[in-house]
Design an enzyme around this catalytic site. Structure first.
Site, PDB file in Angstrom:
ATOM      1  N   ARG A  59       0.845  -1.210   0.000  1.00 15.04           N
ATOM      2  CA  ARG A  59       0.000   0.000   0.000  1.00 15.04           C
ATOM      3  C   ARG A  59       0.878   1.258   0.000  1.00 15.04           C
ATOM      4  O   ARG A  59       0.467   2.307  -0.471  1.00 15.04           O
ATOM      5  CB  ARG A  59      -0.969  -0.026   1.194  1.00 15.04           C
ATOM      6  CG  ARG A  59      -1.814   1.225   1.349  1.00 15.04           C
ATOM      7  CD  ARG A  59      -3.098   0.995   2.143  1.00 15.04           C
ATOM      8  NE  ARG A  59      -2.863   0.338   3.413  1.00 15.04           N
ATOM      9  CZ  ARG A  59      -2.347   0.908   4.505  1.00 15.04           C
ATOM     10  NH1 ARG A  59      -2.004   2.186   4.493  1.00 15.04           N
ATOM     11  NH2 ARG A  59      -2.169   0.213   5.615  1.00 15.04           N
ATOM     12  N   TYR A 117     -15.691  15.444 -17.384  1.00 14.45           N
ATOM     13  CA  TYR A 117     -16.119  14.051 -17.275  1.00 14.45           C
ATOM     14  C   TYR A 117     -17.225  13.980 -16.200  1.00 14.45           C
ATOM     15  O   TYR A 117     -17.094  14.606 -15.138  1.00 14.45           O
ATOM     16  CB  TYR A 117     -14.907  13.209 -16.871  1.00 14.45           C
ATOM     17  CG  TYR A 117     -15.213  11.768 -16.595  1.00 14.45           C
ATOM     18  CD1 TYR A 117     -15.544  10.901 -17.627  1.00 14.45           C
ATOM     19  CD2 TYR A 117     -15.174  11.264 -15.292  1.00 14.45           C
ATOM     20  CE1 TYR A 117     -15.828   9.567 -17.368  1.00 14.45           C
ATOM     21  CE2 TYR A 117     -15.449   9.932 -15.036  1.00 14.45           C
ATOM     22  CZ  TYR A 117     -15.785   9.096 -16.072  1.00 14.45           C
ATOM     23  OH  TYR A 117     -16.065   7.779 -15.816  1.00 14.45           O
ATOM     24  N   ASP A 191      -6.776  16.974 -16.639  1.00  7.94           N
ATOM     25  CA  ASP A 191      -7.103  15.577 -16.932  1.00  7.94           C
ATOM     26  C   ASP A 191      -6.701  15.334 -18.385  1.00  7.94           C
ATOM     27  O   ASP A 191      -7.339  15.826 -19.301  1.00  7.94           O
ATOM     28  CB  ASP A 191      -8.601  15.355 -16.713  1.00  7.94           C
ATOM     29  CG  ASP A 191      -9.031  13.908 -16.975  1.00  7.94           C
ATOM     30  OD1 ASP A 191      -8.327  13.199 -17.713  1.00  7.94           O
ATOM     31  OD2 ASP A 191     -10.098  13.517 -16.456  1.00  7.94           O
ATOM     32  N   LYS A 216      -8.195   4.061 -19.850  1.00 14.70           N
ATOM     33  CA  LYS A 216      -8.524   4.385 -21.234  1.00 14.70           C
ATOM     34  C   LYS A 216      -7.311   4.124 -22.138  1.00 14.70           C
ATOM     35  O   LYS A 216      -6.890   3.004 -22.264  1.00 14.70           O
ATOM     36  CB  LYS A 216      -9.047   5.820 -21.314  1.00 14.70           C
ATOM     37  CG  LYS A 216     -10.072   6.178 -20.214  1.00 14.70           C
ATOM     38  CD  LYS A 216     -11.356   5.390 -20.301  1.00 14.70           C
ATOM     39  CE  LYS A 216     -12.228   5.473 -19.055  1.00 14.70           C
ATOM     40  NZ  LYS A 216     -12.514   6.807 -18.548  1.00 14.70           N
TER      41      LYS A 216
END
Ligand SMILES: *Cc1c(COP(=O)(O)O)cnc(C)c1O
Length: 411
Positions: A59, A117, A191, A216
């Site tokens: 983590r 988005y 972004d 993506k």
């Protein structure tokens, strides 16, 4: 860190991860280990106190995940000099959350365009607003409107944008927006999911942070969810971002990271083909009598064409959208249902062509006024243009458009 320019962008996509595995594997190994072993208690103390670099717990950091993050950072900073640093996260959404949660505190304001988005708008409205962050939207194609907001609202800390935007591919001038923000001591977050660093590098144009949904184009094959945050920053600046990923537990899994690593090898090849195909499909659609309007930054008539030409390279990306003559959702549905090659799926950036109906999916919960501002009408179809043979794609859209108006195919 020296500039990466000694290699071409393609080479940078393929090479440049340090193989530190004992077994000399050719490809990056997956380290599916939650923790890492210390040689002694003294060794553990050195790593925990930061006197020695090493891995502790996945983590906090994982060799597979870090190798992929630094590759993306090198691509975002490609050709520039400076310390580019990347941090992979569990999704694009968590990358956005981490960057904004690190930069904003209650009482601060964020300025963004109307076109974002859908998930980002929801995150801002449902998570950040209740936390006490003010959300201000303005027209980012008019830098003077941004400036008057910066003038009027003293507590704006972040400018957040996407360019080209979803789903009508509006383009905003990154250089002037970032320099304006910097003059007011405001951070710019971009972004960069749609263009990828192959077409556009916001950090080299003055932006402070870039995020991606690597789900993506960076992955490119539609087989994993992950995100990344990249910035030009030294160790001290990195710390709060890294700490938030660690404490929120939104780290990327080594397997998901490894899928992105595979996708990155062909990023330049894929983007070139996506972009070439998109331009050809856009040109075909623009000349089609059953198409009302095509949104693609590569078209001379597109309102963002000039800005895109200035800040994008090697083309304009693989995303486009168009409206069908007749203006109804019925025509759009008939067209989409008639497509044989293109698949209906609510994602983008896969190697195959995908279509989506923003009005009834990504923008379903968006108010009517907001839809009007964004140009999301019932007859709008968004296309993530794949890397198929372009003639097959054009034939498919041609027959589907005919079907949308009940026109029988002549050939
Ligand atoms: C998909 C997407 C996101 C969200 O990313 P996830 O990986 O689904 O969390 C954010 N921004 C843009 C532009 C996207 O397309």
């Amino acid at each position: 860190m020296e500039s990466n320019e000694k290699w071409g962008f393609n080479t940078q996509c393929l090479h440049g991860y340090e193989n530190n595995s004992a077994n000399e594997s050719h490809v990056l190994p997956i380290y599916p280990s939650s923790s890492f072993v210390f040689e002694s208690l003294e060794d553990s103390v050195d790593v925990f106190t930061g006197q020695k670099t090493g891995h502790v717990y996945s983590r906090y950091g994982n060799p597979t995940v870090e190798a992929v993050a630094s590759k993306i950072a090198a691509l975002e900073g490609y050709g520039a000099s400076g310390d580019y640093w990347g941090l992979l996260t569990s999704s694009g959404m968590s990358a956005i959350y981490v960057v904004l949660r690190t930069l904003l505190k209650p009482g601060d304001a964020l300025l963004c365009p109307h076109q974002l988005y859908g998930g980002t708008t929801e995150l801002l409205q449902k998570v950040f607003q209740p936390m006490g962050v003010t959300l201000i939207q303005t027209d980012f194609s008019q830098p003077e409107q941004i400036e008057s907001q910066l003038e009027a609202v003293g507590n704006i800390r972040v400018l957040y944008l996407e360019t080209p935007s979803n789903p009508t591919l509006q383009c905003f001038d990154l250089r002037s927006i970032a320099s304006l923000a910097a003059r007011y001591g405001v951070k710019t977050v971009v972004d960069n999911t749609f263009p990828t660093p192959f077409h556009q590098q916001p950090l080299t144009l003055g932006a402070d942070y870039v995020i991606h949904s690597t789900t993506k184009y960076l992955n490119g094959h539609g087989n994993g969810i992950a995100g990344v945050l990249v910035g030009k920053m030294g160790n001290e600046e990195r710390y709060p971002f890294w700490q938030n990923v660690k404490l929120m537990g939104v780290n990327c899994s080594p397997f998901e990271a490894w899928l992105v690593y595979n996708g990155l090898k062909t990023l330049a090849l894929r983007m070139r083909q996506h972009s070439d195909n998109a331009l050809q499909l856009a040109t075909f659609l623009e000349s089609h009598p059953l198409v009302e309007k095509v949104h693609y930054p590569g078209l001379h008539g597109h309102e963002g064409h000039l800005v895109a030409t200035r800040q994008m390279k090697h083309g304009f990306g693989g995303m486009l959208s168009f409206t069908i003559q007749g203006g109804t959702g019925q025509h759009a549905a008939l067209c989409m249902n008639s497509l044989q090659l293109a698949t209906q799926a609510p994602t983008l950036g896969d190697v195959d062509t995908l279509v989506m109906h923003p009005f009834t999916s990504s923008h379903l919960k968006v108010s009517h006024e907001q839809k009007l501002i964004e140009g999301v009408t019932e007859n709008l179809i968004r296309v993530s243009v794949g890397i198929e043979d372009i003639n097959d794609l054009i034939t498919d859209f041609d027959q589907a458009l005919s079907m949308s108006h009940g026109v029988k195919q002549s050939s």
